[in-house]
Design a protein around this motif. Structure first.
Motif, PDB file in Angstrom:
ATOM      1  N   UNK A 144     -13.335  61.059 100.962  1.00 50.10           N
ATOM      2  CA  UNK A 144     -13.188  62.325 101.685  1.00 50.10           C
ATOM      3  C   UNK A 144     -13.647  62.157 103.131  1.00 50.10           C
ATOM      4  N   UNK A 145     -12.829  62.698 104.047  1.00 49.04           N
ATOM      5  CA  UNK A 145     -13.141  62.655 105.473  1.00 49.04           C
ATOM      6  C   UNK A 145     -13.212  64.082 105.982  1.00 49.04           C
ATOM      7  N   UNK A 183      -6.880  57.708 101.838  1.00 51.30           N
ATOM      8  CA  UNK A 183      -6.670  56.521 101.004  1.00 51.30           C
ATOM      9  C   UNK A 183      -6.804  55.274 101.866  1.00 51.30           C
ATOM     10  N   UNK A 184      -7.635  54.350 101.424  1.00 45.66           N
ATOM     11  CA  UNK A 184      -7.872  53.113 102.170  1.00 45.66           C
ATOM     12  C   UNK A 184      -7.603  51.904 101.290  1.00 45.66           C
ATOM     13  N   UNK A 185      -7.172  50.830 101.922  1.00 42.49           N
ATOM     14  CA  UNK A 185      -6.932  49.573 101.223  1.00 42.49           C
ATOM     15  C   UNK A 185      -8.258  48.917 100.887  1.00 42.49           C
ATOM     16  N   UNK A 186      -8.410  48.514  99.623  1.00 46.37           N
ATOM     17  CA  UNK A 186      -9.656  47.914  99.172  1.00 46.37           C
ATOM     18  C   UNK A 186      -9.577  46.398  99.096  1.00 46.37           C
ATOM     19  N   UNK A 187     -10.319  45.819  98.172  1.00 45.32           N
ATOM     20  CA  UNK A 187     -10.402  44.373  98.021  1.00 45.32           C
ATOM     21  C   UNK A 187      -9.377  43.877  96.995  1.00 45.32           C
ATOM     22  N   UNK A 216     -14.361  50.099 109.553  1.00 45.34           N
ATOM     23  CA  UNK A 216     -15.781  50.408 109.745  1.00 45.34           C
ATOM     24  C   UNK A 216     -16.401  51.173 108.579  1.00 45.34           C
ATOM     25  N   UNK A 217     -15.749  51.246 107.456  1.00 42.97           N
ATOM     26  CA  UNK A 217     -16.268  51.995 106.315  1.00 42.97           C
ATOM     27  C   UNK A 217     -17.534  51.344 105.753  1.00 42.97           C
ATOM     28  N   UNK A 218     -18.191  52.103 104.873  1.00 39.93           N
ATOM     29  CA  UNK A 218     -19.353  51.614 104.126  1.00 39.93           C
ATOM     30  C   UNK A 218     -20.509  51.170 105.025  1.00 39.93           C
ATOM     31  N   UNK A 251      -9.523  57.424 113.930  1.00 38.91           N
ATOM     32  CA  UNK A 251      -8.236  56.772 113.715  1.00 38.91           C
ATOM     33  C   UNK A 251      -8.216  56.073 112.359  1.00 38.91           C
ATOM     34  N   UNK A 252      -7.023  55.876 111.850  1.00 39.90           N
ATOM     35  CA  UNK A 252      -6.886  55.219 110.548  1.00 39.90           C
ATOM     36  C   UNK A 252      -7.479  53.816 110.565  1.00 39.90           C
ATOM     37  N   UNK A 253      -7.266  53.086 111.650  1.00 37.74           N
ATOM     38  CA  UNK A 253      -7.750  51.714 111.701  1.00 37.74           C
ATOM     39  C   UNK A 253      -9.271  51.667 111.743  1.00 37.74           C
TER      40      UNK A 253
END
Length: 394
Positions: free
Chosen positions: A333-334, A341-345, A59-61, A52-54
């Motif tokens: 890449x997934x 595209x993900x929201x960063x800092x 949970x990235x990195x 899922x997008x959330x």
């Protein structure tokens, strides 16, 4: 070359839901090496959420190892990881971590430099310590829902999980403070916060109105509770936000609206009088705002240096030229979604850089890899998998 300032630190993530992972994300985006400790699956729903997008957002990195902490060999593996870890973040109920033998007092014997950070709904002690706590419950208990929404509307939750997010951000701040302190003392320490404590901290000016002035704030809708005029006004084709509470700003606003007579009206001469007569003033302002488009008023008000802006949908927010200029997102890449595209800092530094380098891991995706780094041989790893001490999706 831009650096990742936290890349020498190792973090174990035993947290769940959103507050803990938010704290971890603040560390991992700036380079911390994070291992997510997964528990045995309860049902197949765990598989459904991974893509899922959330989940990818929060949970990235991280790398993932799945361990059965009810098994002695599972606890042994966790303690091996703790021995070289800088930070451990967990969100177990207070009694659970003691029952498992992974509480701070136990783990500090293995690693005195360990910074052990706990998140809970209501605190590690006290009458509510074992209650389950979630964002919306705490928004209500922490007073936020009583001051959000239109006057008389009844309780309204914030449109984002503000209790979870603020708890995670504050815990990350505490961890960074503890890491700085460790440079001088050489010792780790125990940190804890709760959704309730963080939510009450976020009341800020509303808390001050009560604690200092003994005033109980109520719902003020889209208008600022104390500084007038600051709020949302209807335009010909939508709405506009403005902030013109200072005397000089108010005069410039009246000029832009061709309402110079309002700046001379004794009912609006001071900030206090504008607050007393807020409803009458807001009605007069909105009568004029409603005759022209939002874009027209934004152009006119900016000529007079009046703070203003549109009410954007989320898609409009990310399409805004200033938002694009700030480079707040990153692509990764997934395997199923492709380019994502993900929201960063929201922080820019001259010599350091946040990065999104890993998609969120599958359940136990790096179990074998991490055990191998701990010195386990292939046959030992297969034995642990067979005995359900550890798990993997690969």
């Amino acid at each position: 070359m831009l650096s990742q300032p936290l890349n020498s630190y190792k973090v174990l993530d035993l947290s769940r839901v959103r507050a803990g992972p938010t704290a971890v994300r603040q560390l991992s985006d700036w380079g911390a090496q994070v291992i997510k400790i997964e528990m045995p699956k309860n049902n197949s729903d765990d598989d459904d959420k991974i893509d899922t997008s959330d989940y990818q957002n929060i949970q990235r990195n991280k790398r993932s190892i799945a361990i059965n902490l009810k098994h002695n060999d599972g606890i042994r593996i966790l303690k091996q990881l703790v021995s070289t870890t800088d930070v451990l973040i967990e969100s177990f109920r207070p009694d659970v971590k003691h029952r498992l033998g992974i509480d701070y007092e136990t783990l500090r014997e293995i690693n005195p430099r360990l910074i052990y950070a706990s998140i809970s709904g209501f605190g590690q002690t006290g009458p509510y310590q074992n209650r389950p706590g979630y964002d919306q419950i705490v928004q209500g208990m922490g007073g936020l829902m009583s001051v959000t929404g239109l006057p008389g509307q009844g309780p309204v939750r914030a449109g984002i999980p503000i209790a979870d997010l603020s708890t995670g951000l504050l815990l990350a701040n505490g961890i960074l403070i503890a890491l700085l302190e460790r440079h001088s003392s050489g010792q780790g320490q125990y940190i804890e916060t709760s959704l309730l404590a963080a939510q009450i901290f976020m009341l800020d000016l509303q808390a001050a109105r009560y604690l200092v002035d003994n005033e109980i704030p109520s719902q003020a809708g889209n208008h600022h509770p104390t500084t007038i005029p600051t709020g949302t006004f209807r335009t010909l084709d939508g709405h506009i936000n403005i902030a013109a509470a200072q005397q000089s700003e108010f005069k410039r606003l009246c000029k832009a609206l061709n309402l110079e007579n309002l700046s001379l009206d004794p009912d609006y001469h001071t900030a206090e009088k504008r607050s007393i007569n807020r409803e009458k003033l807001n009605t007069q302002l909105e009568t004029v705002f409603s005759t022209k488009s939002t874009e027209y008023w934004i152009n006119e008000l900016n000529k007079e240096s009046i703070a203003c802006g549109p009410i954007n949908r989320i898609d409009e927010t990310f399409a805004d030229p200033q938002v694009k200029h700030l480079h707040l997102t990153s692509h990764i890449e997934h395997p199923k979604r492709g380019d994502m595209e993900l929201l960063g800092q929201p922080i820019t530094m001259s010599r350091s850089q946040w990065l999104i380098q890993r998609r969120a891991p599958q359940y136990g995706e790096q179990t074998r890899e991490i055990l191998n780094e701990l010195g386990y041989e292939t046959n030992e790893i297969e034995d642990l998998l067979t005995r359900n001490v550890v798990y993997t999706s690969c």
